[in-house]
Every structure is written in C-alpha cells, then in structure tokens.
Design a protein around this motif. Structure first.
Motif, PDB file in Angstrom:
ATOM      1  N   SER A  52       0.538  10.997  -0.775  1.00 35.09           N
ATOM      2  CA  SER A  52       2.051   9.483  -0.225  1.00 35.09           C
ATOM      3  C   SER A  52       1.961   8.425  -1.746  1.00 35.09           C
ATOM      4  CB  SER A  52       1.709   8.935   0.882  1.00 35.09           C
ATOM      5  OG  SER A  52       2.604   7.700   0.930  1.00 35.09           O
ATOM      6  N   ASN A  53       2.930   8.777  -2.146  1.00 37.56           N
ATOM      7  CA  ASN A  53       2.953   7.595  -3.268  1.00 37.56           C
ATOM      8  C   ASN A  53       4.908   7.688  -2.867  1.00 37.56           C
ATOM      9  OD1 ASN A  53       4.217   8.425  -6.578  1.00 37.56           O
ATOM     10  ND2 ASN A  53       3.216   6.656  -6.301  1.00 37.56           N
TER      11      ASN A  53
ATOM     12  N   VAL B  21       0.801   2.987  -5.589  1.00 35.63           N
ATOM     13  CA  VAL B  21       0.076   3.547  -4.345  1.00 35.63           C
ATOM     14  C   VAL B  21      -0.480   4.375  -4.006  1.00 35.63           C
ATOM     15  CG1 VAL B  21       0.062   3.325  -1.301  1.00 35.63           C
ATOM     16  CG2 VAL B  21       1.262   0.853  -3.115  1.00 35.63           C
ATOM     17  N   ILE B  22      -1.582   5.136  -3.935  1.00 32.39           N
ATOM     18  CA  ILE B  22      -1.609   6.480  -3.756  1.00 32.39           C
ATOM     19  C   ILE B  22      -2.721   6.710  -2.439  1.00 32.39           C
ATOM     20  CG2 ILE B  22      -2.751   8.380  -5.103  1.00 32.39           C
ATOM     21  CD1 ILE B  22      -1.957   7.493  -7.164  1.00 32.39           C
TER      22      ILE B  22
ATOM     23  N   PRO C 219      -1.721  -0.786 -11.786  1.00 33.95           N
ATOM     24  CA  PRO C 219      -3.126  -1.287 -10.995  1.00 33.95           C
ATOM     25  C   PRO C 219      -2.551  -0.074  -9.738  1.00 33.95           C
ATOM     26  CG  PRO C 219      -1.947  -3.709 -11.608  1.00 33.95           C
ATOM     27  CD  PRO C 219      -1.256  -2.486 -12.371  1.00 33.95           C
ATOM     28  N   ILE C 220      -3.769   0.279 -10.131  1.00 33.78           N
ATOM     29  CA  ILE C 220      -3.439   1.891  -8.589  1.00 33.78           C
ATOM     30  C   ILE C 220      -4.137   0.908  -7.696  1.00 33.78           C
ATOM     31  CG2 ILE C 220      -3.965   3.831  -8.008  1.00 33.78           C
ATOM     32  CD1 ILE C 220      -3.527   4.696 -11.037  1.00 33.78           C
ATOM     33  N   LEU C 221      -3.955   1.025  -6.155  1.00 40.59           N
ATOM     34  CA  LEU C 221      -4.117   0.969  -4.825  1.00 40.59           C
ATOM     35  C   LEU C 221      -4.217   2.347  -4.283  1.00 40.59           C
ATOM     36  CD1 LEU C 221      -4.365  -1.532  -3.171  1.00 40.59           C
ATOM     37  CD2 LEU C 221      -2.292  -1.041  -1.655  1.00 40.59           C
ATOM     38  N   VAL C 222      -5.251   2.099  -3.916  1.00 39.88           N
ATOM     39  CA  VAL C 222      -5.993   3.952  -3.044  1.00 39.88           C
ATOM     40  C   VAL C 222      -5.578   4.220  -1.776  1.00 39.88           C
ATOM     41  CG1 VAL C 222      -7.200   5.813  -2.939  1.00 39.88           C
ATOM     42  CG2 VAL C 222      -6.948   4.753  -5.276  1.00 39.88           C
TER      43      VAL C 222
ATOM     44  N   ASN D 117      -1.626   7.652   5.975  1.00 33.55           N
ATOM     45  CA  ASN D 117      -0.785   6.674   6.420  1.00 33.55           C
ATOM     46  C   ASN D 117      -0.772   4.903   5.970  1.00 33.55           C
ATOM     47  OD1 ASN D 117      -0.983   8.895   8.861  1.00 33.55           O
ATOM     48  ND2 ASN D 117      -2.224   7.460   9.865  1.00 33.55           N
ATOM     49  N   SER D 118      -1.234   4.785   5.725  1.00 34.13           N
ATOM     50  CA  SER D 118      -1.389   3.210   5.065  1.00 34.13           C
ATOM     51  C   SER D 118      -0.504   3.200   3.635  1.00 34.13           C
ATOM     52  CB  SER D 118      -2.644   2.986   4.563  1.00 34.13           C
ATOM     53  OG  SER D 118      -3.973   2.499   4.984  1.00 34.13           O
ATOM     54  N   ALA D 119      -0.299   4.432   3.127  1.00 35.86           N
ATOM     55  CA  ALA D 119       0.236   4.447   1.871  1.00 35.86           C
ATOM     56  C   ALA D 119       2.227   4.465   2.631  1.00 35.86           C
ATOM     57  CB  ALA D 119       0.997   5.369   1.082  1.00 35.86           C
ATOM     58  N   GLU D 120       2.193   4.799   3.637  1.00 34.18           N
ATOM     59  CA  GLU D 120       3.742   5.732   3.888  1.00 34.18           C
ATOM     60  C   GLU D 120       4.081   3.975   4.727  1.00 34.18           C
ATOM     61  OE1 GLU D 120       3.682  10.100   4.732  1.00 34.18           O
ATOM     62  OE2 GLU D 120       2.365   8.821   7.112  1.00 34.18           O
ATOM     63  N   LEU D 121       3.208   3.116   5.657  1.00 32.48           N
ATOM     64  CA  LEU D 121       3.217   2.306   6.128  1.00 32.48           C
ATOM     65  C   LEU D 121       3.781   1.158   4.847  1.00 32.48           C
ATOM     66  CD1 LEU D 121       3.978   1.262   9.209  1.00 32.48           C
ATOM     67  CD2 LEU D 121       1.178  -0.045   8.513  1.00 32.48           C
ATOM     68  N   ILE D 122       3.333   1.245   3.901  1.00 31.91           N
ATOM     69  CA  ILE D 122       3.267  -0.042   2.798  1.00 31.91           C
ATOM     70  C   ILE D 122       4.605  -0.148   2.365  1.00 31.91           C
ATOM     71  CG2 ILE D 122       2.761  -0.438   0.704  1.00 31.91           C
ATOM     72  CD1 ILE D 122       0.074   0.584   0.774  1.00 31.91           C
TER      73      ILE D 122
END
Ligand code: NAD
Length: 439
Positions: free
Chosen positions: A150-151, A171-172, A193-196, A200-205
């Motif tokens: 998810s990105n 966000v990855i 900046p890359i947030l890994v 589920n969390s990426a989709e929710l973000i």
C-alpha cells in the motif's frame, strides 16, 4: 527501474510523469482508448500546472509511454501501481469494483518466472490490500510470485507535480522485505522521509489524513458562522489560532466548504468503514453537516439581499472545485448553481479551465457559459465568487462595478478585500468577515 501505472488520471498520469522525471522507465496504462490516443498524440487530457512540460520531456527522452494493455505494463515492470477510481456508492461506502477488476487483470497476465510488486496507490478502505492479494492469488497462474504493497497518494490537484516531486512523506505499507526494498529504491531519488508501516495502517493513514483536513475546514467554517453572528473576523481568528504551531494556519480558510473528487467521498468512506468495523466515527458526520450548511447559509444570505431569486440574473465566477485545476467533480460551485437554477434564477458562469468538462458532462445545461469573468458579470443583479482562481482577484473592480446591474458581490472564497470593496461602493458579502450578512 521499470514500472507501470494502471489508470492514467490525475494520480496515475502525474505520478507516472514524475517517476519518469527522476529517471525511471514508466508505462502508463489506461483502458480509456481516447485518453491513450490523446496521450500518444502528445495531448494531455487534464489540466495540471507544469504537467505538460514534464510529460513532453520524458516522452522525448524515451522514459514515458502510454498503452491500453495491462499485459504490456506488467510484462515490462518490476513494480505495478494501481491508480484507478474508487468512487462512492449511494451509502457512502467505496465501490471497489475497479480495483478488483484490475487485480484480476494483473493476475491473468502475471508470469510465474516474474516477481512483481503490486502497489495500491488508489485511496482504499483498510484491509483492501489483503483482498487484492487474495484475488491475484486466486486468479493467477500457479507459482506466480508477487507481493502487494500500500502506497497512498497525498498530492493536491493544482500543484500535483510539485507535491509529487517534493512530498512531505512517502507512506509504504508492506509485509514483504523484498517488496519494501524495491519501493525504497524507487523513491530514493525524491529524498523524502519514508514511513514504513503494515498494510492496514498505510491504508488507514490516507482516510485519516483527508478526514482530518476536512475537519479543519469544517471547524473554521463553524467558527465563521460565529464570527458573522458576533462581528468578529474569521481571518484574524484563523491567523490567531494558526500561529500556534500545534494547530498551523493551513486549511483554516473559511469559505463555501470543501468539494472535489477526494474529500467528500473519503470522509463518507471513513464513516462507512468505521461503521462496518463497529466503531462509528460520529464526529465526521458533523464535519459533513457543517460543510453542507455552509452552502445553505450562503444561499440564505443571498436570498436575504435579493429577496426572490426567480428570474434574477446571477453571475458565478468559478466552476471547478478549487483553483488551478479543470476538475469539476463534486464541485461546490456546481451544486450552488443547481440550487440557484432550481429557484428559477438565470445563471451566467465563467471558469478559466473547467468549462469544457462542465459542457461535456452536461451538469448544468441551463447555465450560460461565457468566455470571461467580466462577460459573466454583464448586467447581473449579483455576482457570486465560488472558486478561488487568482484571475478573479485581478479583475478591474471599477470595470466590474460598471458591468454589473447592481454592485452586489457574494464572495464565497474570501478572495477580495472587504475594505477596498466598501470604498469602491460595492455591497460586499463574504464568509465570516465584518460586513458579511448575518443569517
Ligand atoms: P481519475 O478518474 O482521474 O483516473 C483514473 C483512471 O483510471 C481513468 O483514466 C480511467 O480511465 C482509468 N481506469 C479505470 N479502470 C481502469 C482499468 N480497468 N484499467 C486501466 N485503467 C482504468 O482518478 P484519480 O483522481 O486519478 O484518482 C485515482 C485514485 O487516486 C482514487 O482512488 C482517488 O481517490 C485517489 N486519489 C486521488 C487524488 C486526486 O487529487 N485526484 C489524490 C490522492 C488520491
């Protein structure tokens, strides 16, 4: 790296062009043959500042091409992005049929010896990644090797090229180290900046971020109503609270409310998701209610001044959901024009980039579309500013006054200065600023 993007709309085309700009080889896929034909002929089907130059430069350099074939895209790419629509259904939940269809189409062309990372860039409900994985697994050939990532995309139309070239964060969401390594390599040139996270969390973000931004808009709009009732100035209030670093000034501009292809549908989707999960996010219903009431309050103020709208000639500046785009999806301006027409008003409208889309989708056939802001204002009993195009702020106000039948301006985007308007002899109404009509 070699990548493809399935869906060449506002997100897919601009992302594809920007990935090519940093040196990757990109194939943009779309099943709309007219779009592919236009792109192959060098015509850009959407208006997005700076996009045409980036596309032309990268097509010329051989890093960007267009096709209607998913197989072509998947065959020649390590990473395959999905950027197709995720429209709302009648109950607010997301129609995921476009995503499901693309997942099956990818499955059909995945070759067992090719490892592929399938990346969901469309805005989707939490847990969609699992469904995409299961679908590709179910319909794919035995032994096909792939991961789903998810990105989510955070670009803003109107400054999408700049947003993609200089993102605040990437966000990855991934379960697989192999996929994550490829994604990091792909994004390395952007130096952001890359947030890994997990998928589920990426989709929710994405849904949480858009809902928070909409909440900020509704918050300041609710404050604007209190300002109008009390004589305070919403811009000063927004400055005062926005200077607090914990709050920030962005997205605190009072106006007619949010529209566009993302906020209304994403907030409705987040409400539906929370309800499906058994934890209703009721605060967001209030965000929607305030957004709706903002337009109603504006209309009420127009009626208070014009009395009966039937057979009144009203000019509207702006049809797109915001400035610097040709996107008219869920535009507040279009909804407002529909309300005016329903009450019998005669609407003449102008927009710098949105009129072709309004004509082709036949959304407001009763409205007369003209070629300039002043032409729209000709003989009008009131002017409404519905979209914050810079062009409108530059109109010669003396000429405007001469052009209008009566010098009555309803500024739904607080684009003009109330003091100047007052000095020039306009009856000027804006949102939440002194001089605005109490409703
Ligand atoms: P869009 O309608 O502009 O583009 C989608 C494209 O996908 C269209 O060109 C369509 O022809 C194509 N398409 C549909 N089905 C296809 C298929 N089976 N195969 C190939 N192509 C197909 O939509 P968009 O605005 O780019 O949005 C795409 C996604 O990105 C949505 O989920 C949206 O919520 C999300 N998003 C949009 C924005 C934005 O500002 N527009 C920002 C962030 C995220």
């Amino acid at each position: 790296m070699d990548l493809s993007i399935i869906g060449s709309g506002y997100v897919g085309l601009v992302s594809g062009a920007c990935f090519a700009e940093v040196g990757h080889n990109v194939i943009c896929v779309d099943n709309d043959q007219r779009k592919v034909d236009a792109l192959q002929a060098g015509r850009i089907p959407i208006y997005e500042p700076g996009l045409e130059e980036v596309v032309q430069r990268n097509v010329a350099a051989g890093r960007l091409r267009f096709t209607n074939s998913i197989e072509d895209g998947v065959d020649h790419s390590e990473v395959v992005f999905i950027a197709v629509p995720t429209p709302p259904q009648a109950d607010g939940s997301v129609d995921l049929s476009y995503i499901e269809r693309v997942a099956r189409e990818i499955a059909a062309v995945l070759k067992p010896e090719q490892y592929r990372v399938v990346v969901d860039k469309s805005t989707v409900p939490v847990k969609t990644g699992d469904k995409v994985y299961e679908t590709i697994k179910r319909y794919g050939k035995k032994g096909a090797e792939f991961d789903v990532v998810s990105n989510p995309e955070f670009l803003r139309e109107g400054c999408a090229v700049d947003d993609l070239m200089h993102p605040d964060r990437i966000v990855i969401g991934s379960k697989s180290d192999r996929a994550l390594a490829l994604m990091k390599k792909l994004y390395e040139p952007f130096m952001a900046p890359i947030l890994v996270t997990d998928i589920n969390s990426a989709e929710l973000i994405k849904h949480a971020a858009n809902s928070f931004l909409a909440l900020k808009i509704s918050y300041i709009n609710a404050v604007s109503a209190i300002c109008e009732a009390s004589g305070a100035d919403v811009e000063k209030v927004a400055d005062g609270i926005g200077m607090d670093k914990r709050i920030g000034r962005n997205f605190l501009n009072a106006g007619l409310g949010y529209g566009g292809s993302c906020f209304p549908k994403d907030i409705a989707a987040f409400i539906a998701i929370s309800e499906q999960l058994g934890v209703p996010f009721t605060l967001l219903k209030e965000v929607e209610r305030i957004n709706q009431s903002q337009r109603e309050r504006f209309l009420k103020s127009l009626r208070n001044t014009l009395w009966i709208l039937r057979d009144k000639k009203i000019a509207v500046w702006g049809l797109t959901f915001k400035g610097d785009t040709d996107d008219i999806r869920s535009s507040v301006s279009i909804e407002l024009i529909k309300d005016l027409i329903a009450e019998g008003a005669h609407v003449t409208a102008y927009d710098p980039k949105g009129m072709d889309n309004v004509r082709s989708f036949k959304l407001i056939p009763e409205a007369k579309l003209v070629n300039s802001a002043l032409e729209a204002a000709q003989g009008a009993e009131a002017l409404i500013i519905a979209t914050e195009w810079h062009e409108f702020a530059k109109v010669d106000l003396n000429q405007l006054k001469e052009t209008l039948h009566s010098p009555l301006v309803f500024d739904g985007r607080n684009l003009l200065d109330p003091v100047t308007m007052h000095h020039l002899g306009f009856q000027y109404h804006s949102i939440g600023r002194p001089g605005a009509t109490k409703s």
